[in-house]
Enzyme design. Structure first.
Site, short mmCIF file in Angstrom:
data_model
loop_
_atom_site.label_atom_id
_atom_site.label_comp_id
_atom_site.label_asym_id
_atom_site.label_seq_id
_atom_site.Cartn_x
_atom_site.Cartn_y
_atom_site.Cartn_z
N GLY A 184 3.44 3.14 -3.23
CA GLY A 184 3.51 4.60 -3.06
C GLY A 184 3.98 4.93 -1.66
N GLY A 185 3.55 6.08 -1.18
CA GLY A 185 3.95 6.54 0.15
C GLY A 185 3.56 5.57 1.24
N GLY B 289 40.31 -2.70 11.23
CA GLY B 289 39.15 -1.90 11.62
C GLY B 289 37.95 -2.78 11.92
CB ALA B 290 36.72 -5.87 10.34
C1 HXC Z 1 -10.20 3.94 -3.81
C2 HXC Z 1 -9.65 1.82 -4.48
C3 HXC Z 1 -8.28 2.15 -4.41
C4 HXC Z 1 -7.93 3.46 -3.99
C5 HXC Z 1 -8.47 0.12 -5.05
N1 HXC Z 1 -9.70 0.56 -4.89
N2 HXC Z 1 -7.56 1.07 -4.76
N3 HXC Z 1 -10.60 2.72 -4.19
N4 HXC Z 1 -8.93 4.32 -3.70
N5 HXC Z 1 -6.66 3.82 -3.87
C6 HXC Z 1 -10.94 -0.18 -5.09
C7 HXC Z 1 -11.18 -0.52 -6.55
O1 HXC Z 1 -11.85 0.53 -7.17
C8 HXC Z 1 -12.07 -1.76 -6.43
O2 HXC Z 1 -13.36 -1.35 -6.09
C9 HXC Z 1 -11.50 -2.44 -5.23
O3 HXC Z 1 -10.79 -1.44 -4.49
C10 HXC Z 1 -10.56 -3.55 -5.56
O4 HXC Z 1 -9.62 -3.07 -6.50
P1 HXC Z 1 -9.24 -3.86 -7.84
O5 HXC Z 1 -8.57 -2.89 -8.71
O6 HXC Z 1 -10.43 -4.59 -8.35
O7 HXC Z 1 -8.23 -4.93 -7.26
P2 HXC Z 1 -6.91 -5.48 -7.93
O8 HXC Z 1 -7.17 -5.90 -9.33
O9 HXC Z 1 -6.38 -6.51 -6.99
O10 HXC Z 1 -5.88 -4.29 -7.96
C11 HXC Z 1 -5.38 -3.77 -6.76
C12 HXC Z 1 -4.59 -2.46 -7.01
C13 HXC Z 1 -5.48 -1.51 -7.85
C14 HXC Z 1 -3.33 -2.81 -7.79
C15 HXC Z 1 -4.20 -1.90 -5.66
O11 HXC Z 1 -6.75 -1.43 -7.25
C16 HXC Z 1 -4.91 -0.14 -7.96
O12 HXC Z 1 -4.01 0.08 -8.77
N6 HXC Z 1 -5.45 0.78 -7.19
C17 HXC Z 1 -5.03 2.16 -7.21
C18 HXC Z 1 -3.73 2.29 -6.54
C19 HXC Z 1 -3.36 3.72 -6.40
O13 HXC Z 1 -3.02 4.37 -7.38
N7 HXC Z 1 -3.47 4.22 -5.16
C20 HXC Z 1 -3.22 5.60 -4.85
C21 HXC Z 1 -1.74 5.71 -4.73
S1 HXC Z 1 -1.25 7.26 -4.19
P3 HXC Z 1 -14.65 -2.22 -6.44
O14 HXC Z 1 -15.80 -1.40 -6.00
O15 HXC Z 1 -14.61 -2.45 -7.93
O16 HXC Z 1 -14.52 -3.50 -5.69
C22 HXC Z 1 -0.92 6.97 -2.60
C23 HXC Z 1 -0.32 8.16 -1.97
C24 HXC Z 1 0.08 7.80 -0.57
O17 HXC Z 1 -1.17 6.00 -2.07
C25 HXC Z 1 0.96 8.89 -0.07
C26 HXC Z 1 1.31 8.63 1.35
C27 HXC Z 1 2.27 9.66 1.85
#
Ligand code: HXC
Length: 516
Positions: A171-172, A406-407
């Site tokens: 993402g971002g 040019g290069a």
């Molecule tokens: C809160 C999160 C989290 C998040 C993971 N966790 N991502 N908690 N916010 N964004 C937590 C999980 O709940 C879990 O908690 C622990 O971290 C480990 O995650 P798992 O899913 O068990 O790990 P894994 O299987 O390795 O998967 C990793 C992952 C997945 C692919 C990153 O966790 C995931 O898809 N997370 C969400 C990603 C997401 O959508 N992020 C927001 C994007 S929007 P526990 O307690 O069970 O250990 C964004 C906008 C940014 O980022 C904009 C910037 C300008």
């Protein structure tokens, strides 16, 4: 409370903080072949040099039961330490704490070390392993990311900024690393993409794995997003340490000069014979680069991307230099969109951080064709012109063979504010290659000849004899010196010594408008 009790309390808190999200999650991290945030910092920095700050800072969210999920230090470890004795600041996402997700607190901790690094003129290294914005916090996380991006931009060109990607970065969140100077990725456990495979499938119906979409190999070979790809984290952190050695602390300093036992006047007889007699035969420009640099050591940047343009760091008599070179072994060394972007960004980095530029040139021209034209080779090629012309560091070119059209102008020619252009006797400097030129100048003569092919070959030879050498350009001062190839190392060291106190600047302006 007695002093003893207070000391015990501190010790317990430190121990608790150092466990991050707990033993179970640390084990899970290890099972996946990943290290913890602190293990990574220890591999990166000199032994026992890490000083952690904000170890007890916690998040302030109380929605969705988050008040029960407060962990000392929250999702990132921050502080400072040294690499080969030189100060650096560092932040390392802790995946064991809520997946290293970015809360307001995590962002504040990162912003603090960003600001410390800029104020104290020391490089900043970010280690990324994060699930992105902390979903429970919503917009606070977005504002936090934006604070980080803003600082990446403000301090770009002030201190070197380096990103390690050792887990998810999606993402971002990808834009902070993208704004830094160099990205290091590890194969199989790191990935960077704007949207993951599931979203890709629903929008474009493509089936793609995480690794294919945004793994280290993809970004090292296809997109050019990463500069380095390593097999494991240990190798990755060693790689960052190696790179740091070529860089200064900040834009007001020069890189350290290292002692070297490689003689200034070392000659390499082989260079006199490395250019093939047949003008279209390829050879490996990296052999020339390795032969000339101190102890043959060359740290190539983006070695798997746009291989027709080689860029990287080395030293000449202990002094750090940035090398940009056409590679005749790949696409005959033509300049295309990817090569232009790769070289332009590298030139601008070296210029920002006072690293002299050495250009090795053997270029038949820009890549022709609809593919390149439609991709905008005009504006991308212009970036390289722009980058060279605005660079004020010492800039020296060695033309080994072709310098066409040019290069030729682009590859740090004298008229583009290059300081010195040296040519080997094998150099051919002309407005275009002999075949193309003959086809234009002698078109009618060739068409009317009894044997047009034979006539064309005669005319090519005539053109080659007249222009395909360095002496026409040398007679006009476009080339400063024609040198014996084996003496290149010596000549370059002398040239760099001569240019050591070079002063140059640009007309006053807010900033230029590089063709993006
Ligand atoms: C809160 C999160 C989290 C998040 C993971 N966790 N991502 N908690 N916010 N964004 C937590 C999980 O709940 C879990 O908690 C622990 O971290 C480990 O995650 P798992 O899913 O068990 O790990 P894994 O299987 O390795 O998967 C990793 C992952 C997945 C692919 C990153 O966790 C995931 O898809 N997370 C969400 C990603 C997401 O959508 N992020 C927001 C994007 S929007 P526990 O307690 O069970 O250990 C964004 C906008 C940014 O980022 C904009 C910037 C300008």
């Amino acid at each position: 409370m007695s002093n003893e009790r207070k000391l015990l309390e501190l010790k317990e808190k430190i121990e608790k903080a150092q466990l991050g999200g707990g033993k179970k999650r640390i084990d899970r991290q290890h099972e996946r072949g990943k290290l913890t945030a602190r293990e990574r910092v220890d591999l990166l920095l000199d032994e026992n040099s890490f000083e952690e700050i904000d170890m007890f800072k916690t998040h302030e969210c109380s929605d969705f039961g988050m008040e029960k999920k407060k962990i000392l230090g929250d999702g990132v470890v921050t502080g400072y330490g040294s690499i080969n004795g030189r100060l650096v600041f560092v932040y390392s996402f802790d995946f064991t704490v809520l997946g290293g997700s970015l809360s307001k607190t995590v962002a504040e901790k990162i912003v603090k070390v960003q600001e410390l690094s800029a104020k104290n003129g020391a490089p900043l290294i970010g280690i990324n392993d994060s699930g992105g914005a902390r979903v429970q916090e919503g917009v606070d996380a977005l504002a936090g990311y934006t604070d980080i991006f803003r600082n990446n931009i403000l301090y770009s060109g002030v201190v070197p900024q380096i990103s390690a990607i050792v887990g998810p970065c999606a993402g971002g969140a990808v834009y902070s690393p993208a704004l830094t100077d160099f990205i290091f990725m590890v194969k199989n456990t790191s990935y960077m993409f704007l949207t993951g495979p599931r979203v890709v499938k629903s929008v474009t119906h493509e089936d793609v794995t995480k690794e294919e979409l945004g793994g280290a190999v993809t970004h090292a070979t296809k997109s050019g997003v990463t500069h380095f790809a390593f097999d494991d984290e240990k190798a990755l952190f060693n790689g960052i340490r190696e790179l740091m050695d070529y860089l200064p602390q900040n834009n007001t300093e020069e890189p350290e000069i290292k002692d070297t036992d490689d003689p200034v006047d070392r000659v390499d007889e082989e260079l006199n014979y490395i250019i093939p007699d047949e003008p279209h035969r390829a050879y490996d420009m990296k052999k020339i680069i390795n032969s000339i640099l101190d102890n043959g050591e060359f740290l190539e940047v983006q070695p798997l991307y746009a291989k027709n343009m080689v860029v990287g760091f080395g030293r000449l008599n202990g002094r750090s230099v940035g090398v940009v070179a056409n590679q005749p072994k790949s696409l005959a060394g033509v300049i295309d969109v990817k090569a232009s972007n790769k070289a332009a960004r590298f030139v601008r980095f070296c210029d920002a951080f006072n690293i002299p530029l050495l250009t090795f040139e053997d270029v038949p021209g820009f890549m022709p064709g609809t593919d390149q034209e439609f991709r905008g080779i005009i504006k991308h090629g212009a970036k390289l012109l722009y980058a060279y012309a605005e660079a004020t560091v010492p800039k020296i070119t060695v033309i080994t063979r072709k310098g066409y059209g040019g290069a030729f102008c682009v590859m740090n020619s004298r008229n583009l504010r290059g300081d010195l252009s040296l040519a080997w006797p094998s150099a051919e400097i002309a407005v275009m290659g002999p075949k193309g030129a003959s086809g234009i100048i002698f078109r009618h003569e060739i068409k009317d000849a009894d044997d047009p092919d034979k006539k064309l070959q005669e005319k090519i030879k005539e053109y080659r004899d007249k222009f395909a050498n360095p002496y026409v350009a040398a007679s006009k001062g476009i080339i400063d010196e024609v040198i014996e190839p084996k003496l290149t190392r010596y000549k370059l060291i002398k040239s760099l010594e001569m240019l050591n106190n070079k002063r140059d600047d640009l007309p006053p302006k807010k900033h230029g408008n590089i063709p993006l």
